[in-house]
Design an enzyme around this catalytic site. Structure first.
Site, PDB file in Angstrom:
ATOM      1  N   TYR A  24      51.639  13.094  85.931  1.00  0.00           N
ATOM      2  CA  TYR A  24      52.699  13.538  85.022  1.00  0.00           C
ATOM      3  C   TYR A  24      53.197  12.449  84.073  1.00  0.00           C
ATOM      4  CZ  TYR A  24      52.660  17.515  88.167  1.00  0.00           C
ATOM      5  OH  TYR A  24      52.259  18.601  88.889  1.00  0.00           O
ATOM      6  N   ASN A  75      59.660  24.919  81.110  1.00  0.00           N
ATOM      7  CA  ASN A  75      58.622  24.434  82.009  1.00  0.00           C
ATOM      8  C   ASN A  75      59.059  24.899  83.400  1.00  0.00           C
ATOM      9  OD1 ASN A  75      56.867  23.208  83.720  1.00  0.00           O
ATOM     10  ND2 ASN A  75      56.994  21.178  82.784  1.00  0.00           N
ATOM     11  N   HIS A  81      54.290  29.820  89.041  1.00  0.00           N
ATOM     12  CA  HIS A  81      53.173  30.392  89.807  1.00  0.00           C
ATOM     13  C   HIS A  81      53.642  31.391  90.860  1.00  0.00           C
ATOM     14  CE1 HIS A  81      50.975  27.222  87.876  1.00  0.00           C
ATOM     15  NE2 HIS A  81      51.658  26.276  88.505  1.00  0.00           N
ATOM     16  N   HIS A 101      53.950  23.039  79.757  1.00  0.00           N
ATOM     17  CA  HIS A 101      53.556  22.255  80.933  1.00  0.00           C
ATOM     18  C   HIS A 101      53.092  20.883  80.473  1.00  0.00           C
ATOM     19  CE1 HIS A 101      53.655  25.739  83.614  1.00  0.00           C
ATOM     20  NE2 HIS A 101      53.147  26.410  82.599  1.00  0.00           N
ATOM     21  N   SER A 103      51.033  18.885  82.271  1.00  0.00           N
ATOM     22  CA  SER A 103      49.591  18.859  82.557  1.00  0.00           C
ATOM     23  C   SER A 103      48.970  20.151  82.039  1.00  0.00           C
ATOM     24  CB  SER A 103      49.372  18.749  84.071  1.00  0.00           C
ATOM     25  OG  SER A 103      49.855  19.916  84.732  1.00  0.00           O
TER      26      SER A 103
END
Ligand code: CA2
Length: 145
Positions: A24, A75, A81, A101, A103
């Site tokens: 990150y 974010n 998820h 995000h 990543s």
């Protein structure tokens, strides 16, 4: 004067720059806030930047954004998820929603390939580190007045 762009960050992102810098990056969430503020200022806009580790708090802020925000950047971190409740809240918004995000979840574990939040997002910015947030703020500004 436009309403602020809400920039919300989900669980564990308060640890940015403190743990797992190889994934990150080294910049902290405060660095992200400053970068977003600078980008918003160049666009003549303001932001409301918040982070929570709690699903219900994020949902309360999304509901607040229904009337208080011109657009929303989120974010959702791990809740993206898992959280149908967060998706349901986002679907009540009439303003643009930009998911972001640090990543690129599509290039990581398979369980990161699906996010519920994407179903309510106008668009998604992933994989550019802190710049994902800045680009998301820019997209939100371009999509809203
Ligand atoms: O890439 C992203 O921004 C993510 O939203 C980050 C989430 C992850 O669950 C998503 O799949 C992708 C994880 C956030 C955890 O943040 C940390 C920051 C520093 C140290 C440890 C965790």
């Amino acid at each position: 004067m436009s309403k602020p762009i809400y920039v919300l960050s989900g669980p564990n992102l308060n640890l940015l720059g403190v743990r797992e810098p190889q994934i990150y990056g080294k910049e902290t969430l405060d660095d992200v806030r400053k970068a977003c503020e600078r980008r918003a200022e160049t666009l003549g806009r303001t932001i409301e930047f918040r982070q929570s580790n709690h699903e219900g708090v994020l949902i309360d802020w999304v509901q607040e954004a229904r009337t208080a925000a011109s657009a929303l950047v989120i974010n959702p971190a791990g809740y993206g998820h898992t959280s149908i409740a967060l998706l349901d809240a986002l679907k009540t918004l009439e303003v643009p929603v930009v998911e972001c995000h640090l990543s690129n979840p599509a290039a990581r574990e398979t369980f990161r390939r699906h996010t519920y939040v994407s179903l309510a997002a106008t668009g998604v910015v992933s994989g550019f580190g802190v710049a994902s947030y800045e680009l998301a703020v820019e997209a939100a500004a371009r999509l809203s007045a």
